[in-house]
Write an enzyme that holds these catalytic residues in place. Structure first.
Site, PDB file in Angstrom:
ATOM      1  N   VAL A  79       0.856  -1.191   0.000  1.00 49.24           N
ATOM      2  CA  VAL A  79       0.000   0.000   0.000  1.00 49.24           C
ATOM      3  C   VAL A  79       0.894   1.243   0.000  1.00 49.24           C
ATOM      4  O   VAL A  79       1.935   1.269   0.682  1.00 49.24           O
ATOM      5  CB  VAL A  79      -0.932   0.008   1.240  1.00 49.24           C
ATOM      6  CG1 VAL A  79      -1.671   1.327   1.373  1.00 49.24           C
ATOM      7  CG2 VAL A  79      -1.926  -1.149   1.167  1.00 49.24           C
ATOM      8  N   GLU A 111       4.863 -15.566   2.994  1.00 48.16           N
ATOM      9  CA  GLU A 111       6.044 -15.355   3.831  1.00 48.16           C
ATOM     10  C   GLU A 111       6.104 -13.880   4.195  1.00 48.16           C
ATOM     11  O   GLU A 111       5.727 -13.019   3.389  1.00 48.16           O
ATOM     12  CB  GLU A 111       7.346 -15.717   3.101  1.00 48.16           C
ATOM     13  CG  GLU A 111       7.539 -17.187   2.824  1.00 48.16           C
ATOM     14  CD  GLU A 111       6.915 -17.621   1.513  1.00 48.16           C
ATOM     15  OE1 GLU A 111       6.534 -16.730   0.709  1.00 48.16           O
ATOM     16  OE2 GLU A 111       6.807 -18.836   1.284  1.00 48.16           O
ATOM     17  N   ASN A 116       8.763  -7.468  10.240  1.00 50.93           N
ATOM     18  CA  ASN A 116       7.654  -6.695   9.663  1.00 50.93           C
ATOM     19  C   ASN A 116       6.422  -6.798  10.570  1.00 50.93           C
ATOM     20  O   ASN A 116       5.420  -7.447  10.248  1.00 50.93           O
ATOM     21  CB  ASN A 116       7.346  -7.192   8.249  1.00 50.93           C
ATOM     22  CG  ASN A 116       6.451  -6.241   7.470  1.00 50.93           C
ATOM     23  OD1 ASN A 116       5.867  -5.331   8.039  1.00 50.93           O
ATOM     24  ND2 ASN A 116       6.336  -6.472   6.169  1.00 50.93           N
ATOM     25  N   TYR A 123      -1.945  -9.842   9.451  1.00 51.81           N
ATOM     26  CA  TYR A 123      -2.276 -11.234   9.122  1.00 51.81           C
ATOM     27  C   TYR A 123      -2.881 -11.963  10.332  1.00 51.81           C
ATOM     28  O   TYR A 123      -3.866 -12.688  10.194  1.00 51.81           O
ATOM     29  CB  TYR A 123      -1.037 -11.970   8.600  1.00 51.81           C
ATOM     30  CG  TYR A 123      -0.446 -11.343   7.343  1.00 51.81           C
ATOM     31  CD1 TYR A 123      -1.273 -10.964   6.291  1.00 51.81           C
ATOM     32  CD2 TYR A 123       0.923 -11.120   7.213  1.00 51.81           C
ATOM     33  CE1 TYR A 123      -0.751 -10.379   5.143  1.00 51.81           C
ATOM     34  CE2 TYR A 123       1.457 -10.541   6.073  1.00 51.81           C
ATOM     35  CZ  TYR A 123       0.614 -10.168   5.043  1.00 51.81           C
ATOM     36  OH  TYR A 123       1.137  -9.588   3.908  1.00 51.81           O
TER      37      TYR A 123
HETATM   38  C1  LIG Z   1       1.455  -4.173   5.496  1.00 55.53           C
HETATM   39  C2  LIG Z   1       0.604  -3.163   4.726  1.00 55.53           C
HETATM   40  C3  LIG Z   1       0.132  -3.787   3.419  1.00 55.53           C
HETATM   41  C4  LIG Z   1      -0.610  -2.808   5.577  1.00 55.53           C
HETATM   42  O1  LIG Z   1      -1.422  -1.917   4.821  1.00 55.53           O
HETATM   43  P1  LIG Z   1      -2.178  -0.685   5.537  1.00 55.53           P
HETATM   44  O2  LIG Z   1      -3.164  -0.164   4.564  1.00 55.53           O
HETATM   45  O3  LIG Z   1      -1.192   0.274   6.082  1.00 55.53           O
HETATM   46  O4  LIG Z   1      -2.864  -1.459   6.747  1.00 55.53           O
HETATM   47  P2  LIG Z   1      -4.323  -1.261   7.352  1.00 55.53           P
HETATM   48  O5  LIG Z   1      -4.617   0.183   7.555  1.00 55.53           O
HETATM   49  O6  LIG Z   1      -5.282  -2.070   6.558  1.00 55.53           O
HETATM   50  O7  LIG Z   1      -4.095  -1.904   8.795  1.00 55.53           O
HETATM   51  C5  LIG Z   1      -4.346  -3.253   9.023  1.00 55.53           C
HETATM   52  C6  LIG Z   1      -3.613  -3.663  10.285  1.00 55.53           C
HETATM   53  O8  LIG Z   1      -2.211  -3.728  10.055  1.00 55.53           O
HETATM   54  C7  LIG Z   1      -1.527  -3.348  11.267  1.00 55.53           C
HETATM   55  N1  LIG Z   1      -0.804  -2.102  11.016  1.00 55.53           N
HETATM   56  C8  LIG Z   1      -0.844  -1.349   9.897  1.00 55.53           C
HETATM   57  N2  LIG Z   1      -0.026  -0.279  10.030  1.00 55.53           N
HETATM   58  C9  LIG Z   1       0.520  -0.368  11.251  1.00 55.53           C
HETATM   59  C10 LIG Z   1       1.452   0.425  11.970  1.00 55.53           C
HETATM   60  N3  LIG Z   1       1.995   1.531  11.461  1.00 55.53           N
HETATM   61  N4  LIG Z   1       1.816   0.012  13.199  1.00 55.53           N
HETATM   62  C11 LIG Z   1       1.303  -1.114  13.738  1.00 55.53           C
HETATM   63  N5  LIG Z   1       0.402  -1.901  13.116  1.00 55.53           N
HETATM   64  C12 LIG Z   1       0.035  -1.537  11.890  1.00 55.53           C
HETATM   65  C13 LIG Z   1      -2.585  -3.155  12.315  1.00 55.53           C
HETATM   66  O9  LIG Z   1      -2.853  -4.425  12.914  1.00 55.53           O
HETATM   67  C14 LIG Z   1      -3.758  -2.713  11.452  1.00 55.53           C
HETATM   68  O10 LIG Z   1      -5.007  -2.910  12.085  1.00 55.53           O
HETATM   69  P3  LIG Z   1      -5.634  -1.740  12.992  1.00 55.53           P
HETATM   70  O11 LIG Z   1      -5.450  -0.445  12.262  1.00 55.53           O
HETATM   71  O12 LIG Z   1      -7.071  -2.166  13.122  1.00 55.53           O
HETATM   72  O13 LIG Z   1      -4.868  -1.782  14.276  1.00 55.53           O
HETATM   73  C15 LIG Z   1       1.389  -1.847   4.449  1.00 55.53           C
HETATM   74  O14 LIG Z   1       1.896  -1.359   5.662  1.00 55.53           O
HETATM   75  C16 LIG Z   1       2.531  -2.019   3.465  1.00 55.53           C
HETATM   76  O15 LIG Z   1       2.339  -1.918   2.260  1.00 55.53           O
HETATM   77  N6  LIG Z   1       3.758  -2.257   4.001  1.00 55.53           N
HETATM   78  C17 LIG Z   1       4.943  -2.354   3.143  1.00 55.53           C
HETATM   79  C18 LIG Z   1       4.901  -3.599   2.302  1.00 55.53           C
HETATM   80  C19 LIG Z   1       4.795  -4.829   3.162  1.00 55.53           C
HETATM   81  O16 LIG Z   1       5.504  -4.981   4.156  1.00 55.53           O
HETATM   82  N7  LIG Z   1       3.901  -5.755   2.749  1.00 55.53           N
HETATM   83  C20 LIG Z   1       3.704  -7.024   3.426  1.00 55.53           C
HETATM   84  C21 LIG Z   1       4.585  -8.056   2.804  1.00 55.53           C
HETATM   85  S1  LIG Z   1       4.394  -9.663   3.602  1.00 55.53           S
END
Ligand SMILES: CC(C)(COP(=O)(O)OP(=O)(O)OC[C@H]1O[C@@H](n2cnc3c(N)ncnc32)[C@H](O)[C@@H]1OP(=O)(O)O)[C@@H](O)C(=O)NCCC(=O)NCCS
Length: 160
Positions: A79, A111, A116, A123
């Site tokens: 994202v 994975e 992370n 997840y």
């Molecule tokens: C992981 C990722 C896809 C999450 O997307 P996002 O749109 O930011 O996440 P969401 O807003 O849907 O949050 C979902 C949950 O993720 C966790 N989360 C997301 N951002 C977080 C943060 N900054 N700190 C802690 N938890 C976090 C929380 O559990 C959150 O739930 P909550 O808001 O109800 O507490 C995004 O951070 C990303 O693209 N990261 C970089 C790429 C990556 O690491 N991808 C995963 C590869 S396995």
């Protein structure tokens, strides 16, 4: 705008080669060590399911699935960082799980780097279990990093 308020404007559409400039910008901004453009090009040309997440037609994320028999493997979920923690990642993950269920996958797995924590929290909150570890799976800035293998059992779908 949070994803739950904006879901009418959110959609997953098949990734196109002419979208890779935007996808690569997000990929590089989101990951400490990102995929190369060549890897993404190869994915689009392969049998993998490559998606862009669009909000009001603007690309705000992307994801890639590999389907083999009754297994769905999440290879990438990403994202745009400036939009993080607005529910877009969760919305996209749920949409991908729905696609896996539609094709009658019995397991959805991935994975994730053990460092992370935000992805791992996402997840876990969607019902995934930690089912193993792949040692030294990822390149890291200082050497290698282990991957946690996480999986979601979809086999209940077989009996419904
Ligand atoms: C992981 C990722 C896809 C999450 O997307 P996002 O749109 O930011 O996440 P969401 O807003 O849907 O949050 C979902 C949950 O993720 C966790 N989360 C997301 N951002 C977080 C943060 N900054 N700190 C802690 N938890 C976090 C929380 O559990 C959150 O739930 P909550 O808001 O109800 O507490 C995004 O951070 C990303 O693209 N990261 C970089 C790429 C990556 O690491 N991808 C995963 C590869 S396995």
């Amino acid at each position: 705008m949070r994803a739950d308020q904006a879901s009418v404007l959110l959609e997953l559409t098949p990734m196109q080669l002419d979208q890779l400039d935007t996808v690569m910008r997000i990929e590089r901004a989101a990951y400490p060590i990102s995929w190369s453009r060549k890897v993404l090009e190869d994915c689009v040309a392969s049998t993998n399911d490559c998606w862009v997440l669009r909000y009001d037609r603007q690309i705000v994320g992307h994801s890639i699935l590999s389907n083999v028999l009754d297994e769905t493997h999440l290879l990438n979920l990403c994202v745009e960082p400036s939009l993080s923690r607005n529910g877009f990642g969760r919305w996209m993950l749920r949409a991908l799980i729905q696609k896996a269920m539609t094709r009658h996958s019995t397991i959805f797995f991935l994975e994730v780097r053990e460092s992370n924590h935000r992805a791992i929290a996402l997840y876990h909150s969607e019902g995934f279990n930690e089912s193993g570890m792949r040692k030294n799976y990822y390149p890291a800035e200082n050497g290698r990093e282990h991957a946690i293998l996480m999986s979601l059992d979809l086999s209940f779908d077989v009996y419904t």
